[in-house]
Each structure stands twice: as structure tokens, then as C-alpha cells.
Design a protein around this motif. Structure first.
Motif, PDB file in Angstrom:
ATOM      1  N   UNK A  85      37.985 -17.588   9.365  1.00 19.53           N
ATOM      2  CA  UNK A  85      37.461 -16.212   9.480  1.00 19.53           C
ATOM      3  C   UNK A  85      37.706 -15.665  10.881  1.00 19.53           C
ATOM      4  N   UNK A  86      37.371 -16.458  11.910  1.00 20.64           N
ATOM      5  CA  UNK A  86      37.557 -16.003  13.291  1.00 20.64           C
ATOM      6  C   UNK A  86      39.042 -15.854  13.610  1.00 20.64           C
ATOM      7  N   UNK A  87      39.852 -16.789  13.118  1.00 20.12           N
ATOM      8  CA  UNK A  87      41.295 -16.695  13.351  1.00 20.12           C
ATOM      9  C   UNK A  87      41.864 -15.436  12.699  1.00 20.12           C
ATOM     10  N   UNK A  88      41.385 -15.121  11.509  1.00 16.57           N
ATOM     11  CA  UNK A  88      41.821 -13.890  10.824  1.00 16.57           C
ATOM     12  C   UNK A  88      41.397 -12.656  11.623  1.00 16.57           C
ATOM     13  N   UNK A  89      40.209 -12.709  12.213  1.00 20.64           N
ATOM     14  CA  UNK A  89      39.743 -11.595  13.056  1.00 20.64           C
ATOM     15  C   UNK A  89      40.656 -11.415  14.262  1.00 20.64           C
ATOM     16  N   UNK A  90      41.155 -12.522  14.803  1.00 19.81           N
ATOM     17  CA  UNK A  90      42.086 -12.421  15.934  1.00 19.81           C
ATOM     18  C   UNK A  90      43.399 -11.758  15.514  1.00 19.81           C
ATOM     19  N   UNK A  91      43.893 -12.114  14.342  1.00 14.91           N
ATOM     20  CA  UNK A  91      45.118 -11.484  13.848  1.00 14.91           C
ATOM     21  C   UNK A  91      44.904  -9.979  13.683  1.00 14.91           C
ATOM     22  N   UNK A  92      43.757  -9.602  13.133  1.00 11.92           N
ATOM     23  CA  UNK A  92      43.436  -8.174  12.997  1.00 11.92           C
ATOM     24  C   UNK A  92      43.311  -7.511  14.366  1.00 11.92           C
ATOM     25  N   UNK A  93      42.745  -8.225  15.332  1.00  9.47           N
ATOM     26  CA  UNK A  93      42.617  -7.693  16.694  1.00  9.47           C
ATOM     27  C   UNK A  93      43.990  -7.409  17.293  1.00  9.47           C
ATOM     28  N   UNK A  94      44.921  -8.359  17.165  1.00  4.57           N
ATOM     29  CA  UNK A  94      46.280  -8.154  17.680  1.00  4.57           C
ATOM     30  C   UNK A  94      46.921  -6.928  17.037  1.00  4.57           C
ATOM     31  N   UNK A  95      46.765  -6.814  15.721  1.00  3.01           N
ATOM     32  CA  UNK A  95      47.366  -5.699  14.991  1.00  3.01           C
ATOM     33  C   UNK A  95      46.731  -4.376  15.400  1.00  3.01           C
ATOM     34  N   UNK A  96      45.410  -4.351  15.466  1.00  5.68           N
ATOM     35  CA  UNK A  96      44.690  -3.122  15.791  1.00  5.68           C
ATOM     36  C   UNK A  96      45.006  -2.639  17.208  1.00  5.68           C
ATOM     37  N   UNK A  97      44.931  -3.545  18.192  1.00  9.42           N
ATOM     38  CA  UNK A  97      45.210  -3.173  19.578  1.00  9.42           C
ATOM     39  C   UNK A  97      46.652  -2.703  19.717  1.00  9.42           C
ATOM     40  N   UNK A  98      47.553  -3.355  19.010  1.00 10.96           N
ATOM     41  CA  UNK A  98      48.952  -2.940  19.079  1.00 10.96           C
ATOM     42  C   UNK A  98      49.142  -1.531  18.517  1.00 10.96           C
ATOM     43  N   UNK A  99      48.359  -1.189  17.503  1.00 10.34           N
ATOM     44  CA  UNK A  99      48.405   0.168  16.970  1.00 10.34           C
ATOM     45  C   UNK A  99      48.003   1.193  18.022  1.00 10.34           C
ATOM     46  N   UNK A 100      47.003   0.841  18.840  1.00  9.05           N
ATOM     47  CA  UNK A 100      46.574   1.717  19.926  1.00  9.05           C
ATOM     48  C   UNK A 100      47.673   1.840  20.981  1.00  9.05           C
ATOM     49  N   UNK A 101      48.327   0.720  21.303  1.00 12.99           N
ATOM     50  CA  UNK A 101      49.392   0.728  22.311  1.00 12.99           C
ATOM     51  C   UNK A 101      50.550   1.615  21.858  1.00 12.99           C
ATOM     52  N   UNK A 102      50.941   1.479  20.591  1.00 15.36           N
ATOM     53  CA  UNK A 102      52.029   2.311  20.056  1.00 15.36           C
ATOM     54  C   UNK A 102      51.643   3.787  20.120  1.00 15.36           C
ATOM     55  N   UNK A 103      50.381   4.084  19.833  1.00 21.60           N
ATOM     56  CA  UNK A 103      49.922   5.472  19.892  1.00 21.60           C
ATOM     57  C   UNK A 103      49.917   5.975  21.342  1.00 21.60           C
ATOM     58  N   UNK A 104      49.513   5.122  22.291  1.00 25.23           N
ATOM     59  CA  UNK A 104      49.550   5.496  23.706  1.00 25.23           C
ATOM     60  C   UNK A 104      50.975   5.859  24.123  1.00 25.23           C
ATOM     61  N   UNK A 105      51.914   5.071  23.673  1.00 26.50           N
ATOM     62  CA  UNK A 105      53.328   5.346  23.957  1.00 26.50           C
ATOM     63  C   UNK A 105      53.735   6.708  23.412  1.00 26.50           C
ATOM     64  N   UNK A 106      53.385   6.965  22.156  1.00 24.38           N
ATOM     65  CA  UNK A 106      53.742   8.233  21.530  1.00 24.38           C
ATOM     66  C   UNK A 106      53.112   9.433  22.217  1.00 24.38           C
TER      67      UNK A 106
END
Length: 378
Positions: A85-106
């Protein structure tokens, strides 16, 4: 997952500097100045100590689990159910934060040079290029950073030289005009960004010299602190307390540096090189998402999930914020405790558990954990 190659000590330093600096150099001067005014330069200084702490914790875990990533040793320490469960939360964290980074770039590219272009174009192009790099392995991304990051640092130095004539030391005084509570509050965001060096836990197993990881990590945190502090001082010396009014204070500094010189389009050059830096950050988070998914699901090959996760990343970058104001409000609010939890809180608990298990094993405790034989490489 195929072997991504080995990461040298210098490449590791560049990756860690870039994973923080690629976005922090752009956004943090305005965010911290909006809270602490001319004392904004203190925030990156205070954030350096928690950065050291994150490196110490992650490298301590890496030494105890040299063949595993953070996603893998979470399951070993917390058990098969809670660990997954915690490992899955980390995968979601990586994906979510990366979505923010891509948006910052845009948002920056749209504000700087292409205001009429839809955000989906920026997101799709960046994710496509990063996916290509991830397809060929982490070593490709590391080599790109090794080749280009010295150019980025040289350009940053050139900007400071060109803008030095516009600096007024009077803008920096009186120092410490803000009270202690305000200065601490302004440092909360830089601390959360500095904590992104915890990503080392996802590629520690691929380091050519893991024994030097702690030293190299500390060097990276020191360089990040130096760059962000100098950047904050430069912005304040030029714009004064007005720095807090700029969403992209560093970009305004670059424009001013090129104005009236033979480098009249210095901002365009900076944007091009900065895009390479964003590529490195997005690619590293994207790689962590894909690697974490592969290890969590025990998949044999990472290539089959690159496309669906890339599409999900693009959709996430477009859907989670209505506009730039909405994004900055999230970065200044919910992002801070959210980042602290995954970057410092959970790793600290994991290290304590690892220490307790080592202690119980040394005293002959019958509950000594057995090796599962899981390798850090797929």
C-alpha cells in the motif's frame, strides 16, 4: 526491467542538483519574497539543513538495502500488505508530482514565449521526449545532464555578471526586518523542494560508487543551497521587495540581463537550456514512476507500460489546475505537508524500523527478517 547502466558520482551530483534547481530557480524567489520580502534569501539557507537530513536518511537506507529501491525495501520493512500500500502511494506520488512539474514547464513557456499555444502541446512534447529517454534507460538521462549542466551553470554566472549593473545593495537592507516566525514560514516551501533529493532512493542501486553516495549527496545539497541563495540575493538586489510580485522572478532577471546588450535574446537562450533541465527532472520522476510500477507489480519489462503511464501523466498535468494562480496556491499550501510526508516522514520511519530489526537480529531475536531474494534490477 533492463539494466539502465551505472551512474557515476558526478552524474549523480548533477541529477540531484537538477531535480531541485530546474524548477526551484524559477519559482522560489517570487514565492519566498511574497512572504519574507527582502529577507527571502534566508529561506534557501535554512532549507539546506533539512536537505542534509534527507540525504543522510536515504543513504543510510541505501547502505542497508544496496540491491533495492525505496519501493522494494518498503515492502520488506512493512510487510507484504502495508508495504504494498505504501509503495503504491509512492508510485502515485511520483506520478502526481511529475504532473505538477510538467504543468510548471507549460506555464512558464506559455507566459514567456508562446501564450496562445494550448497547454496540451507543451505537456505532450515534454513527456514524449522524456519517455524516449526513459525507454533507453536512466544512464541516457544522466549523460544528458552531465553534458548540459555545466553550460547551465555557466549561463547562470553570465546572467549574474550582466545584471550586476542593475543591482542596488540598498534593496537588501535592512536585513532581518521580518520576524523569526515569518522567515521560518518562508522556508517551509524551499524545504519541501529541497527534499526532492530523496529521489536518490530510486536509483541508489545503480550508482557506480554507492560508497560515495553520501558525500556526493551532501555536495549536491550544498551546491543547490548556494545557487538558490545567490539567485534570491540577485533578484532582491535588482527588484527589491517587488520580487514577490513576479511569478517568474528569475526569468525577469534574465530578460533584464540581456536588455541593451549584444545578447538581446538571452531569455530565449536561457529558455532553451532550461528546457533541457526540465527534461532531466521530468525524466527522473517519470523513470521512478515506471520503475516503481514494474517492481510493485513484478513485471519483467518496463517498455509495455511507458505509453499508458505517459498518457496518464499528460492528462494529470492538464487536469489538476485551472490556471497558474491555482497551481501556485497549491504549491504554497497542500504541497508542503504532502512533500514532508513522502520525502522525510516515511523514510525516517523506515530507517527506524531497519535499525530496530538490525538490533533485534543482533540479539538473536527469532523474528529476524529473511531475505526474499528480490533484486534491485529487473
Amino acid at each position: 526491467m533492463h539494466d539502465p547502466g551505472k551512474i557515476s558520482g558526478l552524474q549523480m551530483i548533477y541529477l540531484l542538483i537538477n531535480v531541485v534547481g530546474a524548477t526551484a530557480l524559477v519559482f522560489l524567489p517570487g514565492l519566498t519574497a511574497s512572504i519574507a520580502g527582502r529577507d527571502a534569501w534566508v529561506a534557501p539557507v535554512l532549507a539546506t539543513l533539512p536537505g542534509f537530513y534527507v540525504i543522510l536518511v536515504i543513504t543510510a537506507l541505501g547502505r542497508r538495502f544496496p540491491d533495492r529501491t525505496i519501493v522494494q525495501y518498503i515492502e520488506k520493512l512493512l510487510g507484504p500488505w502495508l508495504g504494498k500500500i505504501i509503495a503504491f502511494c509512492y508510485v502515485l506520488f511520483f506520478l502526481h508530482v511529475n504532473g505538477v512539474i510538467v504543468r510548471e514547464f507549460g506555464e512558464l513557456v506559455a507566459a514567456a514565449i508562446m501564450p496562445q499555444t494550448p497547454q496540451v502541446v507543451f505537456s505532450a512534447l515534454m513527456v514524449a521526449v522524456c519517455s524516449y529517454g526513459v525507454y533507453h534507460g536512466l544512464e541516457v538521462v544522466a549523460r544528458v545532464m552531465e553534458l548540459t549542466y555545466p553550460l547551465m551553470l555557466m549561463l547562470f554566472g553570465l546572467i549574474l555578471i550582466l545584471v550586476s549593473g542593475h543591482m542596488q545593495l540598498a534593496n537588501l537592507f535592512p536585513m532581518f526586518q521580518s520576524d523569526f516566525k515569518t522567515i521560518i514560514r518562508s522556508s517551509l516551501n524551499p524545504i519541501s523542494w529541497r527534499g526532492e533529493v530523496f529521489l536518490l532512493g530510486m536509483f541508489f542501486t545503480y550508482l557506480a560508487r554507492p560508497d560515495l553516495a553520501r558525500r556526493n549527496g551532501i555536495i549536491a545539497v550544498l551546491v543547490i543551497g548556494l545557487l538558490l541563495t545567490i539567485n534570491a540575493i540577485a533578484c532582491t538586489a535588482v527588484f527589491g521587495v517587488s520580487t514577490g510580485r513576479f511569478n517568474f522572478a528569475t526569468f525577469e532577471l534574465v530578460r533584464l540581463a540581456g536588455f541593451g546588450t549584444f545578447l538581446n535574446r538571452l531569455d530565449a537562450i536561457w529558455i532553451i537550456i532550461w528546457i533541457v533541465g526540465i527534461f532531466g527532472k521530468v525524466a527522473l520522476f517519470h523513470y521512478s514512476t515506471i520503475m516503481g510500477t514494474v517492481q510493485l507489480l513484478r513485471l519483467k519489462d518496463h517498455r509495455s507500460i511507458i505509453v499508458p503511464l505517459s498518457i496518464l501523466l499528460i492528462a494529470l498535468s492538464l487536469s489538476q489546475f485551472k490556471n497558474l494562480t491555482d497551481m501556485l496556491a497549491w504549491i504554497n499550501g497542500p504541497w508542503i505537508p504532502y512533500a514532508y510526508l513522502f520525502e522525510m516522514g516515511i523514510p525516517t520511519v523506515l530507517l527506524l524500523l531497519a535499525f530496530l530489526r538490525e538490533k533485534s537480529a543482533s540479539t538473536g531475536n527469532p523474528f529476524k527478517p529473511k531475505s526474499t531474494g528480490i533484486s534491485g534490477k529487473k
